[in-house]
Scaffold this motif. Structure first.
Motif, PDB file in Angstrom:
ATOM      1  N   THR A  54       0.747  -1.218  -0.301  1.00 35.73           N
ATOM      2  CA  THR A  54       0.263  -0.097   0.332  1.00 35.73           C
ATOM      3  C   THR A  54       0.924   0.677  -0.276  1.00 35.73           C
ATOM      4  OG1 THR A  54      -0.579  -0.191   2.854  1.00 35.73           O
ATOM      5  CG2 THR A  54      -2.069  -1.052   0.972  1.00 35.73           C
ATOM      6  N   PRO A  56       2.223   5.275   1.304  1.00 37.25           N
ATOM      7  CA  PRO A  56       3.093   5.504   2.905  1.00 37.25           C
ATOM      8  C   PRO A  56       1.501   5.880   3.588  1.00 37.25           C
ATOM      9  CG  PRO A  56       3.492   6.735   1.097  1.00 37.25           C
ATOM     10  CD  PRO A  56       3.253   5.910   0.129  1.00 37.25           C
ATOM     11  N   SER A  57       1.939   5.895   4.711  1.00 38.77           N
ATOM     12  CA  SER A  57       1.154   6.015   5.658  1.00 38.77           C
ATOM     13  C   SER A  57       1.402   6.473   6.971  1.00 38.77           C
ATOM     14  CB  SER A  57       0.296   4.702   6.410  1.00 38.77           C
ATOM     15  OG  SER A  57      -0.720   4.826   7.647  1.00 38.77           O
ATOM     16  N   ASP A  58       0.757   8.013   8.023  1.00 41.73           N
ATOM     17  CA  ASP A  58       1.252   8.280   8.755  1.00 41.73           C
ATOM     18  C   ASP A  58       1.119   7.171  10.209  1.00 41.73           C
ATOM     19  OD1 ASP A  58       1.812  10.773   7.427  1.00 41.73           O
ATOM     20  OD2 ASP A  58      -0.304  11.302   7.901  1.00 41.73           O
ATOM     21  N   GLU A  59       0.536   6.637   9.763  1.00 42.32           N
ATOM     22  CA  GLU A  59       0.054   5.176  11.255  1.00 42.32           C
ATOM     23  C   GLU A  59       0.509   3.874  11.291  1.00 42.32           C
ATOM     24  OE1 GLU A  59      -2.832   6.114   8.644  1.00 42.32           O
ATOM     25  OE2 GLU A  59      -2.943   8.336   9.726  1.00 42.32           O
ATOM     26  N   CYS A  62       5.353   0.040   6.893  1.00 44.29           N
ATOM     27  CA  CYS A  62       5.642  -1.770   7.073  1.00 44.29           C
ATOM     28  C   CYS A  62       7.417  -1.683   5.959  1.00 44.29           C
ATOM     29  CB  CYS A  62       4.516  -2.074   6.353  1.00 44.29           C
ATOM     30  SG  CYS A  62       3.349  -2.521   7.224  1.00 44.29           S
ATOM     31  N   TRP A  80       3.679   0.016  13.768  1.00 44.68           N
ATOM     32  CA  TRP A  80       2.607   0.507  14.109  1.00 44.68           C
ATOM     33  C   TRP A  80       1.676   0.999  14.868  1.00 44.68           C
ATOM     34  CZ3 TRP A  80      -0.982  -1.536  17.012  1.00 44.68           C
ATOM     35  CH2 TRP A  80      -0.981  -2.525  18.074  1.00 44.68           C
TER      36      TRP A  80
END
Length: 179
Positions: A54, A56-59, A62, A80
């Motif tokens: 997926t 990029p995520s702030d939360e 990975c 995480w």
């Protein structure tokens, strides 16, 4: 790639997903001990594998773990529940069966700490693991984590309740240990 002594952490590639899914997700008994969410039959082709690439995520951050000597995919590692207000996150790692027992977990934890503290500017990293997971407890304490407590019967792990150990490491402790 962020490199440790024996491993590197890099972005997950599409080619990693099927391998991680087969070896880390389809082992139901092991997955039930490693994840607080219930296992569900999920085909890798569905795009719903927990290893699916997926954006990029702030939360969460990975990574695929690469064993540097042979350049092989060794497992996954992640931060995480990243909380940018309180500047803390949780750590998770899972190594493929062929890469367990080779001392890689300690290197993965140290490299995740470097990412969390030096790159993300976090203040605290936390590990939750089953209290009988001797390998993770040894790797965590070897990386400088302190056991902060036990949550009695807080995890449902493949048909039985199990205790969870909580370990934490603060940024200044990590900085002092890496001098």
């Amino acid at each position: 790639m962020i490199q440790g002594g024996k491993i590197g952490l890099r972005a997950r590639h599409e080619s990693d997903v099927a391998v991680l899914h087969e070896e880390l997700y389809e082992d139901v008994a092991m997955r039930a001990r490693a994840d607080s969410r219930p296992w569900r039959p999920t085909p890798v082709e569905s795009g719903k594998s927990p290893f699916t690439v997926t954006g990029p995520s702030d939360e969460a951050a990975c990574f695929s773990v690469i064993e540097l000597e042979q350049g092989e995919l060794a497992g996954e590692a992640l931060l995480w529940g990243i909380d940018t207000h309180n500047r803390m996150a949780h750590i998770g790692i899972a190594l493929r069966p062929a890469f367990r027992g080779r001392g890689l977990s300690l290197d993965v934890l140290r490299t995740l700490c470097e990412y969390g503290y030096a790159v993300r500017g976090l203040q605290r990293l936390q590990i939750e693991t089953l209290a009988d997971n001797g390998a993770m407890l040894a790797a965590a304490t070897g990386a400088g984590f302190t056991r902060e407590g036990t949550l009695r019967r807080s995890a449902w792990a493949y048909g039985a309740y199990a205790d969870e150990a909580i370990l934490g490491l603060l940024a200044d402790q990590w900085a002092q240990a890496t001098k």
